[in-house]
Design a protein around this motif. Structure first.
Motif, PDB file in Angstrom:
ATOM      1  N   PHE A   1      -6.823  20.101  51.790  1.00  0.00           N
ATOM      2  CA  PHE A   1      -7.512  20.832  52.847  1.00  0.00           C
ATOM      3  C   PHE A   1      -9.029  20.734  52.670  1.00  0.00           C
ATOM      4  CE2 PHE A   1      -3.310  22.822  52.799  1.00  0.00           C
ATOM      5  CZ  PHE A   1      -2.991  22.727  54.140  1.00  0.00           C
ATOM      6  N   LEU A   2      -9.487  20.741  51.434  1.00  0.00           N
ATOM      7  CA  LEU A   2     -10.912  20.563  51.175  1.00  0.00           C
ATOM      8  C   LEU A   2     -11.362  19.150  51.528  1.00  0.00           C
ATOM      9  CD1 LEU A   2     -11.115  22.489  47.780  1.00  0.00           C
ATOM     10  CD2 LEU A   2     -12.064  23.216  49.971  1.00  0.00           C
ATOM     11  N   GLU A   3     -10.496  18.173  51.339  1.00  0.00           N
ATOM     12  CA  GLU A   3     -10.815  16.797  51.740  1.00  0.00           C
ATOM     13  C   GLU A   3     -11.010  16.715  53.259  1.00  0.00           C
ATOM     14  OE1 GLU A   3      -7.693  14.307  50.310  1.00  0.00           O
ATOM     15  OE2 GLU A   3      -8.080  14.761  48.195  1.00  0.00           O
ATOM     16  N   ILE A   4     -10.147  17.426  54.004  1.00  0.00           N
ATOM     17  CA  ILE A   4     -10.297  17.465  55.461  1.00  0.00           C
ATOM     18  C   ILE A   4     -11.636  18.112  55.828  1.00  0.00           C
ATOM     19  CG2 ILE A   4      -9.366  18.437  57.606  1.00  0.00           C
ATOM     20  CD1 ILE A   4      -6.569  18.363  56.153  1.00  0.00           C
ATOM     21  N   GLY A   5     -11.958  19.220  55.142  1.00  0.00           N
ATOM     22  CA  GLY A   5     -13.222  19.908  55.398  1.00  0.00           C
ATOM     23  C   GLY A   5     -14.431  19.029  55.121  1.00  0.00           C
ATOM     24  N   MET A   6     -14.376  18.219  54.056  1.00  0.00           N
ATOM     25  CA  MET A   6     -15.486  17.321  53.744  1.00  0.00           C
ATOM     26  C   MET A   6     -15.649  16.247  54.816  1.00  0.00           C
ATOM     27  SD  MET A   6     -15.536  16.849  49.592  1.00  0.00           S
ATOM     28  CE  MET A   6     -13.772  16.644  49.323  1.00  0.00           C
ATOM     29  N   LYS A   7     -14.534  15.740  55.322  1.00  0.00           N
ATOM     30  CA  LYS A   7     -14.596  14.733  56.390  1.00  0.00           C
ATOM     31  C   LYS A   7     -15.211  15.332  57.654  1.00  0.00           C
ATOM     32  CE  LYS A   7     -10.641  11.967  54.833  1.00  0.00           C
ATOM     33  NZ  LYS A   7      -9.233  11.561  55.126  1.00  0.00           N
ATOM     34  N   LYS A   8     -14.831  16.569  57.962  1.00  0.00           N
ATOM     35  CA  LYS A   8     -15.393  17.232  59.134  1.00  0.00           C
ATOM     36  C   LYS A   8     -16.888  17.474  58.955  1.00  0.00           C
ATOM     37  CE  LYS A   8     -11.792  17.517  61.772  1.00  0.00           C
ATOM     38  NZ  LYS A   8     -11.770  16.778  63.062  1.00  0.00           N
ATOM     39  N   ARG A   9     -17.294  17.800  57.741  1.00  0.00           N
ATOM     40  CA  ARG A   9     -18.718  18.013  57.476  1.00  0.00           C
ATOM     41  C   ARG A   9     -19.507  16.721  57.696  1.00  0.00           C
ATOM     42  NH1 ARG A   9     -20.725  20.131  51.646  1.00  0.00           N
ATOM     43  NH2 ARG A   9     -20.002  18.056  51.045  1.00  0.00           N
TER      44      ARG A   9
ATOM     45  N   THR B   1      -2.828  30.494  54.974  1.00  0.00           N
ATOM     46  CA  THR B   1      -3.278  29.665  56.097  1.00  0.00           C
ATOM     47  C   THR B   1      -4.713  29.989  56.499  1.00  0.00           C
ATOM     48  OG1 THR B   1      -2.154  31.227  57.583  1.00  0.00           O
ATOM     49  CG2 THR B   1      -0.998  29.174  57.047  1.00  0.00           C
ATOM     50  N   THR B   2      -5.166  31.220  56.284  1.00  0.00           N
ATOM     51  CA  THR B   2      -6.565  31.556  56.542  1.00  0.00           C
ATOM     52  C   THR B   2      -7.478  30.785  55.597  1.00  0.00           C
ATOM     53  OG1 THR B   2      -6.062  33.769  57.403  1.00  0.00           O
ATOM     54  CG2 THR B   2      -8.264  33.429  56.508  1.00  0.00           C
ATOM     55  N   ALA B   3      -7.112  30.764  54.318  1.00  0.00           N
ATOM     56  CA  ALA B   3      -7.907  30.009  53.340  1.00  0.00           C
ATOM     57  C   ALA B   3      -7.908  28.522  53.681  1.00  0.00           C
ATOM     58  CB  ALA B   3      -7.342  30.237  51.937  1.00  0.00           C
ATOM     59  N   GLU B   4      -6.758  28.003  54.107  1.00  0.00           N
ATOM     60  CA  GLU B   4      -6.663  26.580  54.456  1.00  0.00           C
ATOM     61  C   GLU B   4      -7.541  26.249  55.659  1.00  0.00           C
ATOM     62  OE1 GLU B   4      -2.044  26.069  52.842  1.00  0.00           O
ATOM     63  OE2 GLU B   4      -2.466  26.283  54.976  1.00  0.00           O
ATOM     64  N   ALA B   5      -7.539  27.132  56.662  1.00  0.00           N
ATOM     65  CA  ALA B   5      -8.357  26.899  57.853  1.00  0.00           C
ATOM     66  C   ALA B   5      -9.840  26.897  57.502  1.00  0.00           C
ATOM     67  CB  ALA B   5      -8.054  27.963  58.909  1.00  0.00           C
ATOM     68  N   LEU B   6     -10.272  27.819  56.659  1.00  0.00           N
ATOM     69  CA  LEU B   6     -11.664  27.840  56.216  1.00  0.00           C
ATOM     70  C   LEU B   6     -12.010  26.578  55.449  1.00  0.00           C
ATOM     71  CD1 LEU B   6     -11.953  31.572  55.086  1.00  0.00           C
ATOM     72  CD2 LEU B   6     -13.207  30.502  56.981  1.00  0.00           C
ATOM     73  N   ALA B   7     -11.078  26.126  54.597  1.00  0.00           N
ATOM     74  CA  ALA B   7     -11.311  24.908  53.821  1.00  0.00           C
ATOM     75  C   ALA B   7     -11.441  23.690  54.723  1.00  0.00           C
ATOM     76  CB  ALA B   7     -10.179  24.702  52.819  1.00  0.00           C
ATOM     77  N   MET B   8     -10.770  23.692  55.887  1.00  0.00           N
ATOM     78  CA  MET B   8     -10.865  22.585  56.838  1.00  0.00           C
ATOM     79  C   MET B   8     -12.107  22.688  57.724  1.00  0.00           C
ATOM     80  SD  MET B   8      -6.978  21.654  58.064  1.00  0.00           S
ATOM     81  CE  MET B   8      -6.290  23.286  58.296  1.00  0.00           C
ATOM     82  N   GLY B   9     -12.926  23.707  57.482  1.00  0.00           N
ATOM     83  CA  GLY B   9     -14.176  23.842  58.221  1.00  0.00           C
ATOM     84  C   GLY B   9     -14.075  24.569  59.537  1.00  0.00           C
ATOM     85  N   LYS B  10     -12.978  25.245  59.802  1.00  0.00           N
ATOM     86  CA  LYS B  10     -12.769  25.919  61.084  1.00  0.00           C
ATOM     87  C   LYS B  10     -13.374  27.324  61.084  1.00  0.00           C
ATOM     88  CE  LYS B  10      -8.261  23.624  61.417  1.00  0.00           C
ATOM     89  NZ  LYS B  10      -8.722  22.557  62.330  1.00  0.00           N
ATOM     90  N   ILE B  11     -13.534  27.873  62.281  1.00  0.00           N
ATOM     91  CA  ILE B  11     -13.855  29.290  62.434  1.00  0.00           C
ATOM     92  C   ILE B  11     -12.546  30.066  62.348  1.00  0.00           C
ATOM     93  CG2 ILE B  11     -14.695  31.072  64.017  1.00  0.00           C
ATOM     94  CD1 ILE B  11     -16.585  28.952  65.194  1.00  0.00           C
ATOM     95  N   VAL B  12     -12.566  31.142  61.580  1.00  0.00           N
ATOM     96  CA  VAL B  12     -11.382  31.994  61.441  1.00  0.00           C
ATOM     97  C   VAL B  12     -11.702  33.371  61.996  1.00  0.00           C
ATOM     98  CG1 VAL B  12      -9.956  33.236  59.775  1.00  0.00           C
ATOM     99  CG2 VAL B  12     -10.376  30.796  59.458  1.00  0.00           C
TER     100      VAL B  12
END
Length: 471
Positions: free
Chosen positions: A217-225, A324-335
């Protein structure tokens, strides 16, 4: 004859992590203890054993998804190791052992059978981590955890009281369960870590989030960044929610908010993802709303389908700490989540928006859909990681303050010889009452499970199987 612990133990401390569930059942108490074991063993400073339930074939067929079953503990051990190896950037070096378990359909939980402390040999009985300590000790019939292990740490995952309250006569059951939980945790744990303030107060407890997110999930967040840095539109979809489709997992709160504020949220599109016992009812309730709400089959939250959603709606107040909240934040989303003690840890992140009532939920939702999430910072990614969670665990558990204790050969015998030889005090008496009571209600493994795990078949009601590991 008395032996000092260090005379027969390796210099490395040994941590045994007992869980109430295991893969391939994708539940928090399967996944989080597995990551904890991998990361505690990562630096090589300690020996780690993950102790998981072994189910009969019929229970496996009922519980495990995609018709996955195992003919032997070795097969399941291989499956679990391969799963975690595919999700970490290092080769995990922990061991796996099994205890006999039975899936209770009425409780929707796995119950331990017999004395599961026997899964760990006496010479390795250093530190025990009980993931869901109340659950693991309700029916425990065997040696006292505090006698077998030098330090016993409970990690409270589940808000059982909240779930029980939703059942028939729930408040009466919750009242009794509250005192039962307090009693067994006091008997068996030296220290308790509560993931959030949403759990009940327990003896010798601290509140600390000792969970991280799956590195993918952090890898997804880095790609989005990186996409955001390049000026690309990183998030092209709107709002969604994912969770097991039972009313208690947030669907009640979410659909009520959407129903009560249809006019203010006109034009809103929300996708709901999940499967579960209440799928048909959730779909029916969603279809009655004049909003565009699509109910979809459940998927893995890391599925590419979810990468482009911008806003994760999660008004649930029954979770202790929502994965799932932690995962969404890790993917760079607004929660967008409730201003509730279960979400206290998430408030530190720039993309977390909380609401106190329907009006603030509407405002947060409408505003978030017009904005772009703040790019993840390195510090935010670290705080969400399992490396940070492991550091928090080691600090909260105070492993440097392990009580010194001597072990005797009698520890591998019965409860009576190990506990009542001590000066009779309130805790000893309380533990003895629990031991006697569970002798009448604790389930025991069947012959096939004993054979598969190398245990002796219990020969009497107050007996329990002995492992070949026990001395």
């Amino acid at each position: 004859m008395v032996y000092e612990v260090n005379e027969y133990m390796d210099k490395k401390e040994h941590i045994a992590i007992f869980t109430t569930a295991s893969l391939p059942w994708m539940t928090g108490t399967s996944v989080n203890p597995l990551f904890r074991a991998a990361y505690l063993a990562k630096d090589g400073h300690r020996k780690v054993t993950l102790v998981i339930p072994w189910l009969s074939k019929s229970d496996q067929e009922y519980l495990y998804p995609n018709k996955i079953t195992f003919n032997s503990p070795k097969e399941q051990e291989k499956y679990v190791h391969e799963w975690i190896e595919q999700r970490t950037e290092f080769l995990p070096s922990f061991n796996i052992r099994f205890y006999p378990g039975k899936f209770s359909r009425s409780k929707r939980s796995i119950l331990a059978l017999g004395d599961i402390t026997e899964s760990i040999p006496d010479e390795e009985s250093d530190i025990a981590v009980l993931e869901e300590p109340e659950h693991l000790t309700w029916y425990h019939h065997g040696k006292r955890w505090k006698i077998k292990f030098r330090l016993v740490i409970g990690i409270v995952h589940t808000n059982y009281l909240e779930y029980v309250k939703r059942e028939k006569n729930g408040r009466a059951y919750a009242f009794l369960l509250k005192y039962m939980n307090n009693w067994v945790v006091d008997i068996y744990c030296h220290k308790v870590i509560r993931l959030s303030g949403a759990t009940q107060e327990l003896p010798r407890s601290v509140i600390c989030n000792v969970h991280g997110v799956n590195p993918k999930f952090l890898e997804i967040g880095m790609k989005k960044r990186e996409e955001q840095k390049l000026g690309k539109q990183a998030f092209t979809k709107g709002a969604y929610f994912i969770g097991k489709m039972v009313w208690s997992k947030g669907y009640t709160e979410l659909l009520k908010l959407l129903r009560d504020h249809q006019k203010e949220l006109e034009g809103l599109e929300v996708d709901l993802f999940g499967t579960g016992e209440d799928s048909a009812e959730v779909r029916e309730a969603a279809e009655k709303l004049n909003l565009t709400i699509r109910v979809n089959p459940g998927r893995d939250h890391a599925d590419p389908l979810f990468h482009d959603y911008k806003v994760f709606l999660n008004p649930s107040t029954t979770d202790v700490l929502c994965t799932t909240t932690a995962e969404a934040l890790a993917m760079g989303k607004i929660v967008i989540c409730a201003d509730h003690v279960s979400n206290e840890f998430f408030k530190q992140f720039a993309n977390c928006r909380t609401f106190k009532d329907g009006e603030s939920f509407v405002n947060a939702t409408r505003q978030s859909l017009t904005e772009q999430p703040a790019p993840l910072t390195n510090s935010a990614m670290h705080e969400l990681s399992w490396d940070a969670a492991t550091s928090r665990f080691l600090k909260a558990a105070e492993l440097n303050k392990i009580p010194e204790k001597k072990l005797t050969k009698s520890h591998s015998k019965s409860f009576l010889s190990s506990s009542l030889s001590f000066e009779r005090n309130l805790e000893d008496a309380s533990a003895f009452m629990h031991f006697v009571g569970t002798g009448f209600v604790s389930p025991v493994p069947n012959e096939q499970q004993c054979e598969e795990l190398g245990l002796n078949v219990p020969s009497k009601r107050f007996g329990y199987p002995r492992s070949k590991h026990a001395s």
